[in-house]
Enzyme design. Structure first.
Site, PDB file in Angstrom:
ATOM      1  N   ASP A  36       0.818  -1.213   0.000  1.00 35.16           N
ATOM      2  CA  ASP A  36       0.000   0.000   0.000  1.00 35.16           C
ATOM      3  C   ASP A  36       0.856   1.270   0.000  1.00 35.16           C
ATOM      4  O   ASP A  36       0.459   2.293   0.562  1.00 35.16           O
ATOM      5  CB  ASP A  36      -0.974  -0.007   1.200  1.00 35.16           C
ATOM      6  CG  ASP A  36      -1.721  -1.331   1.270  1.00 35.16           C
ATOM      7  OD1 ASP A  36      -2.248  -1.745   0.236  1.00 35.16           O
ATOM      8  OD2 ASP A  36      -1.734  -1.964   2.341  1.00 35.16           O
ATOM      9  N   HIS A  64      -3.903  -2.593  -6.416  1.00 37.63           N
ATOM     10  CA  HIS A  64      -3.094  -1.478  -6.910  1.00 37.63           C
ATOM     11  C   HIS A  64      -4.007  -0.419  -7.521  1.00 37.63           C
ATOM     12  O   HIS A  64      -4.732  -0.692  -8.474  1.00 37.63           O
ATOM     13  CB  HIS A  64      -2.088  -1.962  -7.957  1.00 37.63           C
ATOM     14  CG  HIS A  64      -1.044  -2.887  -7.384  1.00 37.63           C
ATOM     15  ND1 HIS A  64      -0.127  -3.557  -8.140  1.00 37.63           N
ATOM     16  CD2 HIS A  64      -0.778  -3.247  -6.100  1.00 37.63           C
ATOM     17  CE1 HIS A  64       0.661  -4.288  -7.357  1.00 37.63           C
ATOM     18  NE2 HIS A  64       0.265  -4.111  -6.112  1.00 37.63           N
TER      19      HIS A  64
HETATM   20  P1  IMP Z   1      -2.033 -13.261   2.113  1.00 34.42           P
HETATM   21  O1  IMP Z   1      -1.199 -12.613   1.067  1.00 34.42           O
HETATM   22  O2  IMP Z   1      -3.504 -13.159   1.858  1.00 34.42           O
HETATM   23  O3  IMP Z   1      -1.574 -14.660   2.425  1.00 34.42           O
HETATM   24  O4  IMP Z   1      -1.808 -12.454   3.481  1.00 34.42           O
HETATM   25  C1  IMP Z   1      -0.587 -12.509   4.213  1.00 34.42           C
HETATM   26  C2  IMP Z   1      -0.292 -11.161   4.860  1.00 34.42           C
HETATM   27  O5  IMP Z   1       0.048 -10.219   3.855  1.00 34.42           O
HETATM   28  C3  IMP Z   1      -1.491 -10.574   5.618  1.00 34.42           C
HETATM   29  O6  IMP Z   1      -1.006  -9.878   6.743  1.00 34.42           O
HETATM   30  C4  IMP Z   1      -2.071  -9.591   4.615  1.00 34.42           C
HETATM   31  O7  IMP Z   1      -2.763  -8.542   5.260  1.00 34.42           O
HETATM   32  C5  IMP Z   1      -0.807  -9.084   3.934  1.00 34.42           C
HETATM   33  N1  IMP Z   1      -1.052  -8.620   2.554  1.00 34.42           N
HETATM   34  C6  IMP Z   1      -1.227  -9.380   1.457  1.00 34.42           C
HETATM   35  N2  IMP Z   1      -1.396  -8.597   0.364  1.00 34.42           N
HETATM   36  C7  IMP Z   1      -1.288  -7.333   0.780  1.00 34.42           C
HETATM   37  C8  IMP Z   1      -1.324  -6.067   0.090  1.00 34.42           C
HETATM   38  O8  IMP Z   1      -1.473  -5.973  -1.137  1.00 34.42           O
HETATM   39  N3  IMP Z   1      -1.184  -4.947   0.876  1.00 34.42           N
HETATM   40  C9  IMP Z   1      -0.975  -5.026   2.225  1.00 34.42           C
HETATM   41  N4  IMP Z   1      -0.926  -6.188   2.889  1.00 34.42           N
HETATM   42  C10 IMP Z   1      -1.073  -7.335   2.177  1.00 34.42           C
END
Ligand code: IMP
Length: 505
Positions: A36, A64
């Site tokens: 982000d 994005h």
């Molecule tokens: P996952 O990618 O859904 O397995 O999530 C794993 C960790 O990465 C969690 O804490 C999510 O909140 C974080 N996360 C995954 N994608 C994003 C993103 O695009 N922005 C911010 N945090 C993310």
């Protein structure tokens, strides 16, 4: 500002960037913190300078945000942000692909862009999502909470299980979505048979034993978008290598960010992909020699969603996560919102604000909630140790420093300059302690003077107050990089480009 004026500003910005980046065949854009950071806008800005924009990692967990040249907002999850700039896009093999969400995303893009949706190539060997991955993810999270009381708090897009099933080498690939139905069902059978016991246990825990879809049903769901995919699924690795050999220019787009990278981040509180620049070659299936330069996008103040250590965090994660939902009125333009911001800023400046006030002020000011999940993001003070680490890991020469405008009006800016480890020592520069240690680590903070002037939308460095210019210089000194771009707002033209000395001659 008139539309024509915006265009000419953007044109001159691009001309300067074109001159600075002229010798690079490829540029990789990666995030420095926990995602982000505003990568979308930077990628859309740079896209016109390249022939292809390629996403090389992540899944539909990314969100994005980018704007078209005429100001239309596009939030992409799997499609690279070259979409907003009308550039040819490639979804590389490193991205774990969800065809159901892709179809929605494509439809939304078509509604916004009409006939000008660019060509989007999809690699034929991307791992494919199924509903079982998402069920397996909640099973794993449930066990994790039982054991340790803490989940990762994922985006619930099945990302970890997709990577795991890929590692077991029983995954479905994008090519299976455009081949014979029976073959797809056989492949799905392979996943189903292996996961069935766990899937049943998870659905039983949810009192939903009848919810388990069998392979033929999952095939139906996945094949719903096969017409859309048939035209565009190709060997994108082959395309990329051939184009690179012929001199085409590529912009590589990372998803998530350095601290969420499976290996470089705060494991296990990370995503399951390659989020640093090192993943670009692997995820695009091209030789590493083509990864020329890295532009690291760093938000001036970092944010985090989900669980995991966050040393510079101002306040409480779970309250921050619920805050936008509990205070919807503050996350839309309104008088209530303006009054909240003015009142809280006043309290911050006369030092009567609590950490909760400061965190909420920035969360509201910057609309800090996830583009994919809507969860509120917790805010941290500017964090040099993380930034120095991210620069070392990515080997980046340039930084894009976003959201500097959020500091406008603050009398003082606390900034974390070091981490004090639990044994009382200072974490060596450029390194990062392991996750368990980070949970016990304290920030060492220094206070910098702020500036009263609102720099939102500022486009020239000379119009920045001296204190803001000092902050940029401090970041450069501390990281050994050059701040090439400063973001002063979400709008496309809210940007300052700072060519390095001598780069325009
Ligand atoms: P996952 O990618 O859904 O397995 O999530 C794993 C960790 O990465 C969690 O804490 C999510 O909140 C974080 N996360 C995954 N994608 C994003 C993103 O695009 N922005 C911010 N945090 C993310």
């Amino acid at each position: 500002m008139e539309e024509s004026e915006v265009m000419s500003t953007m044109e001159s910005t691009l001309l300067v960037l074109a001159a600075v980046l002229k010798d690079l065949q490829t540029l990789t854009v990666a995030g420095a913190q926990w995602g982000d950071e505003g990568k979308g806008k930077i990628i859309a800005l740079l896209a016109p300078l390249f022939d292809f924009v390629e996403r090389f990692s992540g899944a539909s967990n990314a969100g994005h945000t980018a704007y078209t040249p005429d100001g239309k907002k596009i939030v992409s999850h799997q499609i690279p942000c070259g979409l907003a700039a009308g550039k040819t896009c490639i979804i590389g093999r490193g991205l774990m692909f969800d065809p159901v969400r892709y179809a929605d995303e494509y439809r939304e893009a078509s509604a916004i862009l009409g006939d000008s949706v660019p060509q989007i190539w999809i690699d034929n060997q991307c791992t494919v999502w199924t509903p079982w991955h998402t069920i397996l993810e909640s099973w794993i999270e449930r066990q994790r909470v039982k054991r340790s009381g803490k989940s990762i708090n994922t985006t619930k897009r099945g990302v970890g299980p997709m990577a795991a099933i890929r590692d077991f080498r029983i995954d479905v690939k994008t090519w299976d979505l455009i081949g014979p139905r029976q073959k797809l069902i056989e492949k799905l059978d392979g996943i189903y048979e292996n996961l069935k016991l766990l899937l049943e246990a998870e659905l039983e825990a949810r009192d939903c034993e009848d919810c388990l879809q069998v392979p033929a049903e999952v095939a139906e769901l996945l094949l719903a978008s096969s017409d859309l995919l048939a035209r565009d699924v190709i060997d994108a690795g082959d395309l990329s290598r051939k184009e690179l050999m012929q001199g085409s220019r590529f912009l590589f787009e990372a998803a998530q960010a350095t601290m969420l990278d499976l290996l470089a981040g705060t494991n296990p509180f990370v995503s399951a992909g390659m989020s640093t620049a090192a993943g670009a070659a692997y995820g695009a299936v091209i030789p590493p020699k083509y990864i020329n330069e890295v532009l690291l996008v760093a938000k001036f103040y970092p944010t985090r969603v989900g669980e995991g250590p966050f040393v510079s965090e101002i306040w409480d994660r779970s309250t921050a996560e619920r805050f936008p939902e509990d205070h919807k009125e503050l996350f839309v333009p309104s008088r209530v919102r303006d009054e909240f911001l003015a009142r809280t800023l006043y309290r911050i400046n006369n030092e009567s604000a609590s950490p909760a006030d400061i965190s909420q002020y920035l969360q509201v000011l910057q609309y800090e909630r996830g583009a994919s999940t809507g969860r509120g993001r917790s805010v941290g003070y500017p964090d040099l140790p993380t930034l120095r680490y991210a620069v070392e890991v990515n080997g980046s020469r340039y930084l894009a420093l976003t959201c500097l405008d959020a500091m406008s009006g603050l009398d003082q800016i606390p900034i974390v300059v070091d981490y004090e480890l639990p044994n009382g020592s200072i974490m060596p520069r450029g390194s990062m302690a392991v996750t368990d240690v980070l949970f016990e680590t304290k920030p060492v903070t220094r206070v910098l003077p702020g500036w009263p002037k609102d720099i939102h939308g500022c486009r020239r460095e000379k119009d920045l107050p001296p204190a803001a210019r000092d902050v940029i210089r401090l970041i450069e000194q501390e990281t050994g990089t050059h701040v090439l771009i400063v973001g002063t707002g979400p709008e496309n033209d809210a940007i300052i480009v700072r060519p390095p000395k001598g780069s325009l001659s």
